[in-house]
Motif scaffolding. Structure first.
Motif, PDB file in Angstrom:
ATOM      1  N   THR A  90       0.849  -1.179   0.000  1.00 20.69           N
ATOM      2  CA  THR A  90       0.000   0.000   0.000  1.00 20.69           C
ATOM      3  C   THR A  90       0.888   1.234   0.000  1.00 20.69           C
ATOM      4  OG1 THR A  90      -1.744  -1.139   1.232  1.00 20.69           O
ATOM      5  CG2 THR A  90      -1.772   1.273   1.267  1.00 20.69           C
ATOM      6  N   LEU A  91       0.773   2.049  -1.025  1.00 23.71           N
ATOM      7  CA  LEU A  91       1.572   3.264  -1.114  1.00 23.71           C
ATOM      8  C   LEU A  91       0.906   4.372  -0.304  1.00 23.71           C
ATOM      9  CD1 LEU A  91       2.473   3.157  -4.914  1.00 23.71           C
ATOM     10  CD2 LEU A  91       3.689   2.127  -2.977  1.00 23.71           C
ATOM     11  N   CYS A  92       1.697   5.159   0.396  1.00 25.79           N
ATOM     12  CA  CYS A  92       1.122   6.146   1.301  1.00 25.79           C
ATOM     13  C   CYS A  92       2.122   7.275   1.530  1.00 25.79           C
ATOM     14  CB  CYS A  92       0.754   5.484   2.640  1.00 25.79           C
ATOM     15  SG  CYS A  92       2.144   4.612   3.417  1.00 25.79           S
ATOM     16  N   ARG A  93       1.711   8.248   2.292  1.00 24.44           N
ATOM     17  CA  ARG A  93       2.596   9.317   2.769  1.00 24.44           C
ATOM     18  C   ARG A  93       2.221   9.572   4.225  1.00 24.44           C
ATOM     19  NH1 ARG A  93       5.942  12.033  -0.997  1.00 24.44           N
ATOM     20  NH2 ARG A  93       6.607  13.034   0.928  1.00 24.44           N
ATOM     21  N   ASP A  94       2.567   8.611   5.090  1.00 24.02           N
ATOM     22  CA  ASP A  94       2.188   8.683   6.494  1.00 24.02           C
ATOM     23  C   ASP A  94       3.311   9.291   7.329  1.00 24.02           C
ATOM     24  OD1 ASP A  94      -0.120   7.388   5.749  1.00 24.02           O
ATOM     25  OD2 ASP A  94       0.541   5.411   6.450  1.00 24.02           O
ATOM     26  N   ALA A  95       2.917   9.998   8.376  1.00 20.19           N
ATOM     27  CA  ALA A  95       3.901  10.535   9.307  1.00 20.19           C
ATOM     28  C   ALA A  95       4.634   9.382   9.989  1.00 20.19           C
ATOM     29  CB  ALA A  95       3.213  11.414  10.343  1.00 20.19           C
ATOM     30  N   VAL A 139      20.198   2.179  17.757  1.00 18.02           N
ATOM     31  CA  VAL A 139      19.563   2.189  16.446  1.00 18.02           C
ATOM     32  C   VAL A 139      18.924   3.551  16.218  1.00 18.02           C
ATOM     33  CG1 VAL A 139      17.712   1.224  15.046  1.00 18.02           C
ATOM     34  CG2 VAL A 139      19.157  -0.286  16.407  1.00 18.02           C
ATOM     35  N   GLY A 140      19.315   4.199  15.146  1.00 21.76           N
ATOM     36  CA  GLY A 140      18.681   5.450  14.753  1.00 21.76           C
ATOM     37  C   GLY A 140      17.924   5.261  13.456  1.00 21.76           C
ATOM     38  N   PHE A 141      16.940   6.099  13.215  1.00 20.09           N
ATOM     39  CA  PHE A 141      16.116   5.983  12.013  1.00 20.09           C
ATOM     40  C   PHE A 141      16.149   7.298  11.238  1.00 20.09           C
ATOM     41  CE2 PHE A 141      14.417   2.880  14.998  1.00 20.09           C
ATOM     42  CZ  PHE A 141      14.331   1.748  14.206  1.00 20.09           C
ATOM     43  N   ASP A 142      17.363   7.806  11.019  1.00 21.92           N
ATOM     44  CA  ASP A 142      17.487   9.103  10.360  1.00 21.92           C
ATOM     45  C   ASP A 142      17.758   8.998   8.865  1.00 21.92           C
ATOM     46  OD1 ASP A 142      19.926   7.947  10.715  1.00 21.92           O
ATOM     47  OD2 ASP A 142      20.915   9.718  11.567  1.00 21.92           O
ATOM     48  N   GLY A 143      17.670   7.793   8.297  1.00 20.64           N
ATOM     49  CA  GLY A 143      17.903   7.627   6.869  1.00 20.64           C
ATOM     50  C   GLY A 143      16.776   6.851   6.218  1.00 20.64           C
ATOM     51  N   ASP A 144      16.910   6.636   4.916  1.00 25.22           N
ATOM     52  CA  ASP A 144      15.912   5.855   4.186  1.00 25.22           C
ATOM     53  C   ASP A 144      16.132   4.377   4.425  1.00 25.22           C
ATOM     54  OD1 ASP A 144      15.156   8.290   3.210  1.00 25.22           O
ATOM     55  OD2 ASP A 144      16.073   8.027   1.236  1.00 25.22           O
ATOM     56  N   GLY A 145      15.073   3.593   4.350  1.00 21.12           N
ATOM     57  CA  GLY A 145      15.264   2.163   4.496  1.00 21.12           C
ATOM     58  C   GLY A 145      13.996   1.385   4.731  1.00 21.12           C
ATOM     59  N   ILE A 146      14.209   0.120   5.095  1.00 27.47           N
ATOM     60  CA  ILE A 146      13.126  -0.841   5.309  1.00 27.47           C
ATOM     61  C   ILE A 146      13.107  -1.239   6.771  1.00 27.47           C
ATOM     62  CG2 ILE A 146      12.119  -3.034   4.549  1.00 27.47           C
ATOM     63  CD1 ILE A 146      12.627  -0.905   2.344  1.00 27.47           C
ATOM     64  N   THR A 181       9.292   9.889   6.147  1.00 23.80           N
ATOM     65  CA  THR A 181       7.881   9.585   5.914  1.00 23.80           C
ATOM     66  C   THR A 181       7.734   8.117   5.529  1.00 23.80           C
ATOM     67  OG1 THR A 181       7.478  11.821   5.127  1.00 23.80           O
ATOM     68  CG2 THR A 181       5.852  10.171   4.527  1.00 23.80           C
ATOM     69  N   VAL A 182       6.671   7.480   6.006  1.00 27.60           N
ATOM     70  CA  VAL A 182       6.369   6.116   5.566  1.00 27.60           C
ATOM     71  C   VAL A 182       5.730   6.202   4.186  1.00 27.60           C
ATOM     72  CG1 VAL A 182       5.024   4.038   6.008  1.00 27.60           C
ATOM     73  CG2 VAL A 182       6.085   5.263   7.913  1.00 27.60           C
ATOM     74  N   THR A 183       6.413   5.606   3.192  1.00 25.84           N
ATOM     75  CA  THR A 183       5.913   5.700   1.815  1.00 25.84           C
ATOM     76  C   THR A 183       5.275   4.411   1.317  1.00 25.84           C
ATOM     77  OG1 THR A 183       8.073   5.083   0.915  1.00 25.84           O
ATOM     78  CG2 THR A 183       7.653   7.432   1.257  1.00 25.84           C
ATOM     79  N   ALA A 184       5.415   3.316   2.051  1.00 25.66           N
ATOM     80  CA  ALA A 184       4.783   2.060   1.637  1.00 25.66           C
ATOM     81  C   ALA A 184       4.605   1.169   2.861  1.00 25.66           C
ATOM     82  CB  ALA A 184       5.629   1.343   0.585  1.00 25.66           C
ATOM     83  N   ARG A 185       3.503   0.422   2.868  1.00 23.21           N
ATOM     84  CA  ARG A 185       3.201  -0.520   3.942  1.00 23.21           C
ATOM     85  C   ARG A 185       2.799  -1.865   3.338  1.00 23.21           C
ATOM     86  NH1 ARG A 185       2.400   1.677   8.954  1.00 23.21           N
ATOM     87  NH2 ARG A 185       2.209   3.948   9.060  1.00 23.21           N
ATOM     88  N   ALA A 186       3.160  -2.943   4.025  1.00 23.30           N
ATOM     89  CA  ALA A 186       2.751  -4.274   3.572  1.00 23.30           C
ATOM     90  C   ALA A 186       2.621  -5.193   4.773  1.00 23.30           C
ATOM     91  CB  ALA A 186       3.770  -4.844   2.587  1.00 23.30           C
ATOM     92  N   THR A 187       1.700  -6.141   4.682  1.00 24.72           N
ATOM     93  CA  THR A 187       1.535  -7.142   5.735  1.00 24.72           C
ATOM     94  C   THR A 187       1.339  -8.498   5.089  1.00 24.72           C
ATOM     95  OG1 THR A 187      -0.867  -6.777   5.814  1.00 24.72           O
ATOM     96  CG2 THR A 187       0.487  -5.513   7.362  1.00 24.72           C
ATOM     97  N   GLY A 188       1.605  -9.553   5.862  1.00 23.95           N
ATOM     98  CA  GLY A 188       1.420 -10.907   5.367  1.00 23.95           C
ATOM     99  C   GLY A 188       2.654 -11.424   4.658  1.00 23.95           C
ATOM    100  N   ARG A 189       2.543 -12.625   4.126  1.00 26.57           N
ATOM    101  CA  ARG A 189       3.679 -13.281   3.479  1.00 26.57           C
ATOM    102  C   ARG A 189       4.196 -12.424   2.324  1.00 26.57           C
ATOM    103  NH1 ARG A 189       6.093 -18.210   3.302  1.00 26.57           N
ATOM    104  NH2 ARG A 189       6.889 -18.964   1.308  1.00 26.57           N
TER     105      ARG A 189
END
Length: 369
Positions: free
Chosen positions: A215-220, A236-243, A339-347
């Motif tokens: 699911t593509l998004c633009r979530d905070a 662990v810092g989250f100051d860059g792009d990634g998964i 920003t969260v740009t994509a979400r996925a759940t499940g296998r």
């Protein structure tokens, strides 16, 4: 008389229980150990033991983890000016792992504590399933370390890591059941020889073409703080792009899907979650902490794997991502520019998030898949 705070008293009680448990498990082994005897050794009530550890199994895991942590604090990892070559790296890891084997003067039960034996500890199906998932994670982490080695034939090393771990665990089992059989130096040299033989190892899971799009998004995105990468011991810092992939023990194989599909420059963070922190969570911490110590001793403290591993025992990262904590959990997000740009759940969620198009690709109509 100095009055202890409640936290100090709890820490003292826990330490007394652990010390008594070490003596009990060393003398009687896991199966024959008795919580009543542990309480008596610690001069505490049975209730005091259970207020700190909800089961004999959780107490045994705490004893093994305490052993691992004390050994790690007393054995500084060697620095390495440059990467090892593949045979040297394979042998170095084997030697680090084999340090746990029982000493000649150890009793059988003391040897099991020293070798971190889990024989007979997880015989129920959920426990066996968690052990299988963690074994697969072990193989991936060892493989990623081996892939950082110098070699004329670079490539995936998961099958090599699986073979090495099979040989090492077999040596550990023989040390328990047939003490004196075999020579650890021969085992380490055999692991080295395995690195000299090319094993066909390709990354081509058959289900990936059928993974649902994210699911593509633009979530905070508000990342949690105070998290540690258990592989390096660093914050662990989250100051860059990634998964960010949140995985239960039944879906740990998906960690490789995130690593292999990530873009160059992406930071891949895997959060391991469980809804059974006392036992399955303690097992995960034991296995990952133990393996991380072996990797640091073999490859040096500055070896950078292309993945960070968080033991998300309080589910803070899972909550931030919107994931659960069950064994079958697999959820992932792609974070870009805060920003969260994509979400996925499940296998396939980890793969889906890793291959999600960036906002720029969406605007131009391009896609990595």
């Amino acid at each position: 008389m100095v009055r202890l705070t409640r936290a100090q008293q709890q820490a003292r009680t826990r330490a007394a229980v652990l010390a008594a448990a070490v003596a009990e498990f060393t003398e009687h082994g896991f199966a024959a150990a008795k919580v009543d005897r542990i309480a008596a050794r610690a001069e505490l009530t049975r209730g005091a033991v259970y207020s700190n550890f909800p089961s004999k199994r959780s107490l045994y895991l705490a004893v093994l983890l305490d052993t691992v942590q004390r050994e790690a604090s007393g054995t500084p990892a060697p620095g390495r000016a440059e990467p090892l070559d593949l045979p040297d790296g394979t042998e170095a890891f084997a030697r680090a792992w084999l340090e746990r084997l029982p000493l000649a003067g150890d009793s059988p039960d003391a040897g099991k504590v020293r070798s971190r034996s889990l024989t007979g500890v997880f015989e129920d199906e959920p426990g066996r399933a968690a052990m299988a998932g963690l074994a697969g994670l072990d193989a991936l982490l060892v493989a990623l370390a081996l892939e950082s080695c110098r070699t004329p034939r670079p490539g995936r090393r998961v099958r090599l890591a699986e073979l090495v771990l099979t040989l090492l665990h077999g040596a550990g089992h023989l040390a328990e059941t047939a003490p004196g059989f075999g020579d650890p130096f021969d085992v380490a040299r055999a692991c080295r020889r395995l690195a000299d033989h090319a094993v066909e190892d390709v990354w081509d899971p058959p289900h990936l073409p059928y993974v649902a799009a994210p699911t593509l998004c633009r979530d905070a995105w508000t990342p949690p703080g105070d998290l540690t990468d258990v592989l390096t011991g660093r914050p662990v810092g989250f100051d860059g792009d990634g998964i960010i992939a949140v995985l239960g023990t039944g879906r740990l194989g998906a960690a490789e899907e995130a690593v292999r599909a990530a873009r160059p420059g992406d930071t891949v963070t895997v959060a391991l979650v469980t809804d059974d922190p006392a036992e399955t969570g303690a097992l995960a911490r034991l296995r990952v902490t133990d393996l991380a110590g072996c990797l640091r001793r073999a490859f040096g403290p500055d070896t950078r794997l292309p993945v960070r591993l968080v033991l998300d025992e309080r589910a803070v990262l899972a909550t931030a991502v919107g994931a659960g904590t069950a064994a079958g959990t697999e959820a992932a997000v792609r974070v870009q520019d805060g920003t969260v740009t994509a979400r996925a759940t499940g296998r396939g969620a980890a793969y889906a998030a890793a291959t999600a198009p960036s906002p720029a690709e969406r605007r131009t109509g391009t896609d990595r898949a």
